[in-house]
Design an enzyme around this catalytic site. Sequence first.
Site, short mmCIF file in Angstrom:
data_model
loop_
_atom_site.label_atom_id
_atom_site.label_comp_id
_atom_site.label_asym_id
_atom_site.label_seq_id
_atom_site.Cartn_x
_atom_site.Cartn_y
_atom_site.Cartn_z
N ASP A 4 -27.72 17.54 20.62
CA ASP A 4 -27.62 16.49 21.63
C ASP A 4 -28.47 15.28 21.27
O ASP A 4 -29.45 15.36 20.52
CB ASP A 4 -28.01 17.02 23.01
CG ASP A 4 -29.45 17.51 23.09
OD1 ASP A 4 -29.89 18.22 22.15
OD2 ASP A 4 -30.14 17.18 24.07
N GLU A 30 -31.81 19.85 24.07
CA GLU A 30 -33.23 19.65 23.75
C GLU A 30 -33.79 18.43 24.47
O GLU A 30 -34.98 18.42 24.85
CB GLU A 30 -33.40 19.48 22.24
CG GLU A 30 -34.84 19.52 21.75
CD GLU A 30 -35.56 18.18 21.78
OE1 GLU A 30 -36.80 18.17 21.67
OE2 GLU A 30 -34.88 17.12 21.93
#
Length: 358
Positions: free
Chosen positions: A74, A132
């Site tokens: 991400d 994350e």
Amino acid sequence: MTRAALASDDSADTEARGLLYDLVSIPSPTGEEREAAERLAAFFEANDREVWIDDVGNVRAPADDSLLLTSHIDTVPGEIPVRVEDTDDVSEYEADGPVLWGRGSVDATGPLAAMAVAAVRTGVSFAGVVGEEVDSRGAHHLVETRDAPDAVINGEPSGWDGVTLGYRGILSGTYVATSESGHTSRPEPNAIQHGLGWWNRVEDRFEHDPYEPTFEQVTAKPIAVDGGTSEDGLSVEATLDVQLRVPPRLSVADVRERADAELDAGHVNWHDSVPPVMVSPRSEAARAFRVAIRNAGGDPRLLRKTGTSDMNLFAPWDVPMATYGPGDSDRDHAPDERLPLAELDRATAILEEVATRL
């Protein structure tokens, strides 16, 4: 410059550059990683590696567990048009050559692509994790559902000649208070004053020496404030979202206890905590990076970061670990996020050597 023109010379790592270009070209803000995960899985399938996308969206490619290479899929939101431009600005880059612009090129799609290619070439395990940038749900799931590898390298930008050995932890919470409504001329403090007073005392409690490195400090930041008279007009309400960064010399429990001790009204719902982490520069992982960076002509830099990463969550595995990846971390989340492709090449080669040493 197009994807097909990424190889500017015979020594360019066209495989790593091509994968990076493809991944950066796919928007992957937290919660929307699926398409990028599928492209990453396809890379492993094309190289005859076992791979699957797990229940939370992680890309799992297990193999030789002497080493796990892992980075996050991400990115933060923000569109930066993907392009490759040549530069001869040798004052800013190690060498002239093409530079890839795009969201995630530094944090952390550059490290992710370098690790995927290195994992295929050396036969070690790989995991691309999700979430994350928000709650690290991918790393949490990874730790909960697989055995510890013999060593782990986490992917975040450190520069090709740097290796990160420490991160601060984090403690997040929401302060909540309610008081009776009354005329503002009354001397008694209301809920908003209680909340602001508590936070001022917390900041004073963790006041630091200006000469002390930030990594060694507790830094306290308010994230959001809300308050006012309730809908029924009978009370004053206040909420305050806060974060405290925790250095390795303290535990999250220490910081929480000190913050709670400053309460004189209201309460705090502590809802997220990640312990700090600091590994020895003499660990097997750190030594492997020092040797590999020197062999590539660099002077190894051992780093400590003031933020928090998935490396903090891997600490309970109690194995040699470090964080590494191409890119200048000053460009994390920045509107000028970009990565010199020669640095990607170097970092990929260093990861391959580290994998063979571990």
